[in-house]
Design an enzyme around this catalytic site. Structure first.
Site, short mmCIF file in Angstrom:
data_model
loop_
_atom_site.label_atom_id
_atom_site.label_comp_id
_atom_site.label_asym_id
_atom_site.label_seq_id
_atom_site.Cartn_x
_atom_site.Cartn_y
_atom_site.Cartn_z
N GLY A 1 -23.94 31.59 19.04
CA GLY A 1 -24.77 31.47 20.44
C GLY A 1 -25.18 30.10 20.91
O GLY A 1 -24.57 28.94 20.40
N PHE A 2 -26.21 30.14 21.88
CA PHE A 2 -26.62 28.79 22.65
C PHE A 2 -25.37 28.61 23.36
O PHE A 2 -24.99 27.33 23.18
CB PHE A 2 -27.43 28.02 21.53
CG PHE A 2 -28.30 26.77 22.73
CD1 PHE A 2 -29.36 27.52 23.17
CD2 PHE A 2 -27.93 25.50 22.79
CE1 PHE A 2 -30.10 26.60 23.93
CE2 PHE A 2 -28.92 24.84 23.72
CZ PHE A 2 -29.81 25.30 24.03
N SER B 1 -23.61 22.57 20.74
CA SER B 1 -25.22 23.09 20.86
C SER B 1 -26.19 22.27 20.23
O SER B 1 -27.30 21.93 20.76
CB SER B 1 -25.11 24.47 19.96
OG SER B 1 -24.27 25.44 20.35
N MET C 1 -11.11 23.66 18.03
CA MET C 1 -10.43 22.48 17.27
C MET C 1 -11.79 21.39 16.96
O MET C 1 -11.44 20.46 16.07
CB MET C 1 -9.56 22.06 17.76
CG MET C 1 -8.47 22.73 18.02
SD MET C 1 -6.99 22.12 17.38
CE MET C 1 -5.83 22.36 18.87
N HIS D 1 -17.77 27.00 23.94
CA HIS D 1 -17.73 28.62 23.71
C HIS D 1 -16.93 29.35 24.77
O HIS D 1 -16.05 30.15 24.70
CB HIS D 1 -18.89 29.23 23.66
CG HIS D 1 -19.78 28.71 22.52
ND1 HIS D 1 -21.13 27.74 22.84
CD2 HIS D 1 -19.81 28.49 21.34
CE1 HIS D 1 -21.56 27.38 21.72
NE2 HIS D 1 -20.81 27.85 20.50
P1 AMP Z 1 -20.51 27.48 17.10
O1 AMP Z 1 -21.38 28.44 17.88
O2 AMP Z 1 -20.87 26.13 17.02
O3 AMP Z 1 -20.24 27.99 15.58
O4 AMP Z 1 -19.19 27.59 17.80
C1 AMP Z 1 -18.56 28.74 17.91
C2 AMP Z 1 -17.16 28.41 18.13
O5 AMP Z 1 -17.00 27.70 19.34
C3 AMP Z 1 -16.37 27.71 17.06
O6 AMP Z 1 -15.34 28.06 17.06
C4 AMP Z 1 -16.41 26.25 17.53
O7 AMP Z 1 -15.59 25.25 17.01
C5 AMP Z 1 -16.15 26.30 18.98
N1 AMP Z 1 -16.71 25.32 19.87
C6 AMP Z 1 -17.85 24.64 19.87
N2 AMP Z 1 -17.85 23.44 20.49
C7 AMP Z 1 -16.77 23.63 21.02
C8 AMP Z 1 -16.15 22.66 22.05
N3 AMP Z 1 -16.83 21.67 22.40
N4 AMP Z 1 -14.75 22.73 22.17
C9 AMP Z 1 -14.04 23.80 21.74
N5 AMP Z 1 -14.27 24.85 20.80
C10 AMP Z 1 -15.76 24.72 20.53
#
Ligand code: AMP
Length: 281
Positions: free
Chosen positions: A31-32, A186, A148, A37
């Site tokens: 989230g956030f 986030s 990635m 995302h």
């Molecule tokens: P999170 O909410 O931080 O667990 O992220 C959820 C998904 O979004 C994960 O697969 C992260 O690798 C991806 N993600 C987060 N930030 C980025 C970004 N700047 N670029 C590409 N993917 C992202």
């Protein structure tokens, strides 16, 4: 867009959609939501008939002194962003729904979890692998999308999906950056204006590396030291690790033959930021 909180409800719609031959894409998140995302979401929407976005801040992947409690959350904004993208389903389970009483199972991946963030955050990838296994079992997607930015996470997921014969194609999505290059996260919300300037040292260090490679440098330890010096020169930075590893095995590389992954984890103020880039020579 339907918002579901119960595993059983997800299973029911998956059965229904698959019954009429619809393909399903899953985008797991905490989230956030931000542009990073949403890029994953766009890819899923393009590849699949139905896109499910899960929103769950997974306590199992946070260490005891990490930011689980204070991790930023804004469910209403997430929902409105996903509605705008025309996502089909949001799955937002409660803690009890995901980890009922007497929950006792962990998915443990060895080897590639023992370097980089795995070495610095004990238990982190067990938490990730366990929750992602559950989400894949619940939504049974044809494809699932991961960024990635969390490069090691992507490799860990690819590994256990292969090892456990989970019938989902894992798709890696390139890092989405702000205009000035900062990898979107986030956790960037923790940064003051001054800290944000220093946070740019991570992406700027990629130029330092490229220049050294262009000059013919092939000793990865020399490159590592130069990156450490460069990032340490910025205020508020505290390096967790700077590593040069094989992009597939994540094993340490000392001498650069063809390609390597530069992986960074740096505290800027209280925000722990990660970034990475694959270099080829
Ligand atoms: P999170 O909410 O931080 O667990 O992220 C959820 C998904 O979004 C994960 O697969 C992260 O690798 C991806 N993600 C987060 N930030 C980025 C970004 N700047 N670029 C590409 N993917 C992202």
């Amino acid at each position: 867009m339907k918002i579901l909180h119960k595993i059983e409800d997800v299973r029911n719609f998956v059965k229904e959609e698959k019954g009429i031959n619809k393909s399903i894409g899953l985008v797991p998140t905490m989230g956030f939501l931000h542009q990073g995302h949403l890029e994953l979401v766009s890819k899923s929407l393009a590849d699949n008939d139905i896109t499910v976005v899960s929103i769950f801040v997974n306590p199992a992947q946070f260490g005891p002194n990490e930011d689980f409690e204070s991790y930023p959350r804004d469910f209403d904004q997430d929902v409105s962003l996903l509605k705008e993208k025309k996502v089909d389903y949001v799955f937002a389970p409660s803690l009890d729904e995901m980890y009922p009483e007497n929950f006792a199972t962990k998915v443990v991946v060895s080897g590639i979890t023992e370097t980089l963030c795995g070495a610095k955050r004990p238990g982190h990838f067990e938490g990730v692998a366990t929750v992602v296994t559950k989400l894949l079992n619940i939504a049974d997607p044809d494809r699932a999308y991961f960024g990635m930015k969390d490069y090691q996470q992507l490799k860990v997921i690819e590994r256990f999906v292969r090892d456990l014969n989970i019938n989902t194609e894992i798709k890696g999505v390139s890092i989405v950056r702000e205009k000035d290059g900062l990898a979107i996260s986030s956790r960037n919300i923790y940064l003051s204006d001054e800290e944000r300037e220093s946070a740019l040292s991570l992406v700027k260090s990629f130029n330092v590396v490229q220049n050294l490679l262009d000059e013919g440098e092939r000793d990865a330890d020399v490159i590592r030291e130069r990156v450490i010096d460069f990032i340490s020169g910025f205020k508020y930075t505290n390096i967790d690790y700077v590593s040069t590893v094989d992009p597939e095995t994540l094993e340490y590389i000392g001498f650069i033959e063809d390609k390597f992954l530069l992986a960074l984890a740096v505290y800027v103020g209280k925000a722990r930021l990660i970034d990475n880039k694959i270099f080829e020579v």
